[in-house]
Design a protein around this motif. Structure first.
Motif, mmCIF file in Angstrom:
data_model
loop_
_atom_site.group_PDB
_atom_site.id
_atom_site.type_symbol
_atom_site.label_atom_id
_atom_site.label_comp_id
_atom_site.label_asym_id
_atom_site.label_seq_id
_atom_site.Cartn_x
_atom_site.Cartn_y
_atom_site.Cartn_z
ATOM 1 N N GLN A 131 -2.670 -4.001 -5.592
ATOM 2 C CA GLN A 131 -2.661 -3.573 -6.988
ATOM 3 C C GLN A 131 -2.290 -4.739 -7.901
ATOM 4 N N SER A 154 -9.330 4.436 -6.678
ATOM 5 C CA SER A 154 -8.259 5.120 -7.418
ATOM 6 C C SER A 154 -6.890 4.570 -7.047
ATOM 7 N N LEU A 155 -6.676 4.354 -5.767
ATOM 8 C CA LEU A 155 -5.395 3.804 -5.332
ATOM 9 C C LEU A 155 -5.191 2.394 -5.880
ATOM 10 N N GLN A 158 -4.501 2.584 -9.664
ATOM 11 C CA GLN A 158 -3.421 3.506 -10.042
ATOM 12 C C GLN A 158 -2.330 2.847 -10.881
#
Length: 168
Positions: A131, A154-155, A158
Motif C-alpha cells: 500500500q 481494493s486491498l 484501501q
C-alpha cells in the motif's frame, strides 16, 4: 523509475516471489500453465475413476477456475451443500487438485491472484508495504476484472483511496 505497469498476474508473481513462504509456498514456486493443469486433473480423474464423458475435464477446470475467481478455496466448496452429483464430484476434484499443487509447491494462474489476496489478508505488514509502495493505482480494461482481481486492487487502494479505473 516510480511507475510500475503490469498485468494482475505478473504483479502477483513478483509479490509472491518475495513473500510466498508466509502462506506456505516456496519462493521458487512453479507456475502451472493450462497443459500442466490438464495433466494433473486427468491424473486425478484416473485416480478417482471419473469418466470424462460424465464430467468433461474442461468443465471441471472451468468450475475450479470459477471458484477461485470468487475466492472460494477447496475447503470452502467442500463445506457447502451440493446441488447434484457433478457438483460433489467437482468438489472432490478441486480438493485433490489443490492438494497436489500445494505438495508440488506450485500455483496455477488463478492461484497467483488468489494467493496474493490471501497473503494481503493474512499478513497485514505485507499489505501495508505494498500500500505504501503503490499509492496510486490505475486499472485498465476494468470491465474484464473478476472478483479476485477486484479484491486485490481494493486491498491495495484501501489505505490511499487513490484508484482510477478505465473501462469500455
Amino acid at each position: 523509475g516510480d511507475v510500475n505497469a503490469s498485468t494482475f498476474h505478473s504483479a502477483c508473481v513478483r509479490m509472491l516471489r518475495r513473500d510466498a513462504e508466509r502462506i506456505g509456498f516456496p519462493k521458487s514456486f512453479t507456475i502451472y500453465d493450462s497443459d500442466d493443469q490438464q495433466r494433473v486433473i486427468k491424473q486425478i480423474y484416473k485416480d478417482l475413476m471419473i469418466d470424462d464423458k460424465f464430467l468433461p475435464v474442461k468443465s471441471a477446470i472451468g468450475q475450479i477456475s470459477s471458484f477461485k475467481d470468487k475466492l472460494l478455496s477447496a475447503e470452502d466448496v467442500a463445506g457447502e451443500p451440493f446441488a447434484n452429483t457433478k457438483a460433489q464430484l467437482v468438489s472432490k476434484i478441486y480438493t485433490a487438485y489443490a492438494g497436489r499443487l500445494k505438495a508440488a509447491g506450485a500455483m496455477d494462474f488463478d492461484d497467483l491472484i488468489v494467493n496474493a489476496v490471501r497473503l494481503f489478508e493474512t499478513c497485514p505488514d505485507v499489505l501495508e508495504y505494498y500500500q505504501n509502495r503503490f499509492r496510486y493505482l490505475m486499472v485498465d480494461e476494468y470491465q474484464d476484472t473478476n472478483h479476485a482481481q477486484y479484491r486485490f486492487v481494493s486491498l491495495l487502494a484501501q489505505r490511499s483511496g487513490n484508484l482510477c479505473v478505465v473501462g469500455d
